[in-house]
Design a protein around this motif. Structure first.
Motif, PDB file in Angstrom:
ATOM      1  N   SER A  73      38.812  45.875  37.725  1.00  0.00           N
ATOM      2  CA  SER A  73      39.763  47.232  37.373  1.00  0.00           C
ATOM      3  C   SER A  73      40.549  46.993  36.068  1.00  0.00           C
ATOM      4  CB  SER A  73      40.991  46.882  38.048  1.00  0.00           C
ATOM      5  OG  SER A  73      41.945  45.586  38.243  1.00  0.00           O
ATOM      6  N   ASP A  74      39.872  45.772  35.306  1.00  0.00           N
ATOM      7  CA  ASP A  74      40.929  46.251  33.926  1.00  0.00           C
ATOM      8  C   ASP A  74      39.677  47.162  32.808  1.00  0.00           C
ATOM      9  OD1 ASP A  74      39.479  43.489  33.956  1.00  0.00           O
ATOM     10  OD2 ASP A  74      40.820  42.921  32.365  1.00  0.00           O
ATOM     11  N   LYS A  75      38.749  46.061  33.385  1.00  0.00           N
ATOM     12  CA  LYS A  75      37.509  46.752  32.472  1.00  0.00           C
ATOM     13  C   LYS A  75      35.803  46.344  32.593  1.00  0.00           C
ATOM     14  CE  LYS A  75      37.097  42.269  29.865  1.00  0.00           C
ATOM     15  NZ  LYS A  75      36.732  41.748  28.674  1.00  0.00           N
ATOM     16  N   GLU A 117      31.305  48.483  37.139  1.00  0.00           N
ATOM     17  CA  GLU A 117      32.799  48.996  36.545  1.00  0.00           C
ATOM     18  C   GLU A 117      32.627  49.641  38.285  1.00  0.00           C
ATOM     19  OE1 GLU A 117      32.429  51.668  33.851  1.00  0.00           O
ATOM     20  OE2 GLU A 117      30.404  53.307  34.801  1.00  0.00           O
ATOM     21  N   ALA A 140      39.251  43.756  41.145  1.00  0.00           N
ATOM     22  CA  ALA A 140      40.589  43.328  41.200  1.00  0.00           C
ATOM     23  C   ALA A 140      39.712  42.646  39.234  1.00  0.00           C
ATOM     24  CB  ALA A 140      41.256  42.061  41.513  1.00  0.00           C
ATOM     25  N   LEU A 141      39.285  41.808  39.105  1.00  0.00           N
ATOM     26  CA  LEU A 141      38.998  41.753  38.308  1.00  0.00           C
ATOM     27  C   LEU A 141      37.560  42.788  37.242  1.00  0.00           C
ATOM     28  CD1 LEU A 141      36.862  38.516  38.414  1.00  0.00           C
ATOM     29  CD2 LEU A 141      39.122  38.652  37.225  1.00  0.00           C
ATOM     30  N   ARG A 161      38.412  51.554  42.845  1.00  0.00           N
ATOM     31  CA  ARG A 161      39.757  51.511  42.946  1.00  0.00           C
ATOM     32  C   ARG A 161      40.608  51.949  43.480  1.00  0.00           C
ATOM     33  NH1 ARG A 161      41.245  50.409  37.983  1.00  0.00           N
ATOM     34  NH2 ARG A 161      39.744  51.932  37.501  1.00  0.00           N
ATOM     35  N   GLU A 197      42.966  48.842  46.153  1.00  0.00           N
ATOM     36  CA  GLU A 197      44.779  49.603  45.948  1.00  0.00           C
ATOM     37  C   GLU A 197      45.031  48.530  47.984  1.00  0.00           C
ATOM     38  OE1 GLU A 197      45.388  53.060  45.196  1.00  0.00           O
ATOM     39  OE2 GLU A 197      45.048  52.535  42.501  1.00  0.00           O
ATOM     40  N   ARG A 250      32.482  44.858  33.544  1.00  0.00           N
ATOM     41  CA  ARG A 250      31.973  43.358  33.671  1.00  0.00           C
ATOM     42  C   ARG A 250      30.627  42.689  33.681  1.00  0.00           C
ATOM     43  NH1 ARG A 250      36.731  39.458  32.888  1.00  0.00           N
ATOM     44  NH2 ARG A 250      38.633  40.825  33.509  1.00  0.00           N
TER      45      ARG A 250
END
Length: 107
Positions: free
Chosen positions: A18-20, A74, A15-16, A80, A84, A22
């Motif tokens: 999923s936005d960018k 990533e 989840a962390l 992803r 989900e 790291r």
């Protein structure tokens, strides 16, 4: 409690991501923002290696002006999709556990 945390830690990391993308220390800091999810490098880096080997995450190196290169992680399309699926199952799982806990408290 640690077994429960270990069971969901992988999905929290996905989840962390999923936005960018790291890097490891950034993930450790984000997890530490929620004390129950705080973990160590000795737990996180093997988990990240498993995610990479299983095709859920990919990595790349970025040069750093203040030290060694940083390995960024990533989410892949497969990662992803796994996130989900977990997100779809989590509310029902959480609600079922809550029912047992509430029912057990009322018995």
């Amino acid at each position: 409690m640690s077994q429960l945390r270990k069971g969901v830690l992988e999905y929290c990391v996905l989840a962390l991501l999923s936005d960018k993308p790291r890097y490891g220390v950034e993930l450790l800091e984000a997890l530490a923002d929620t004390p129950v999810m705080a973990t160590s490098q000795g737990t996180l880096y093997p988990l990240l290696s498993r995610l990479r080997r299983s095709g859920l995450a990919d990595t790349y190196l970025v040069e750093s002006a203040s030290g060694p290169s940083r390995r960024y992680y990533e989410l892949t399309d497969q990662g992803r999709q796994a996130l989900e699926e977990f997100s779809g199952h989590w509310p029902g799982f959480r609600d079922a556990v809550d029912r047992f806990l509430v029912s057990g408290a009322e018995s």
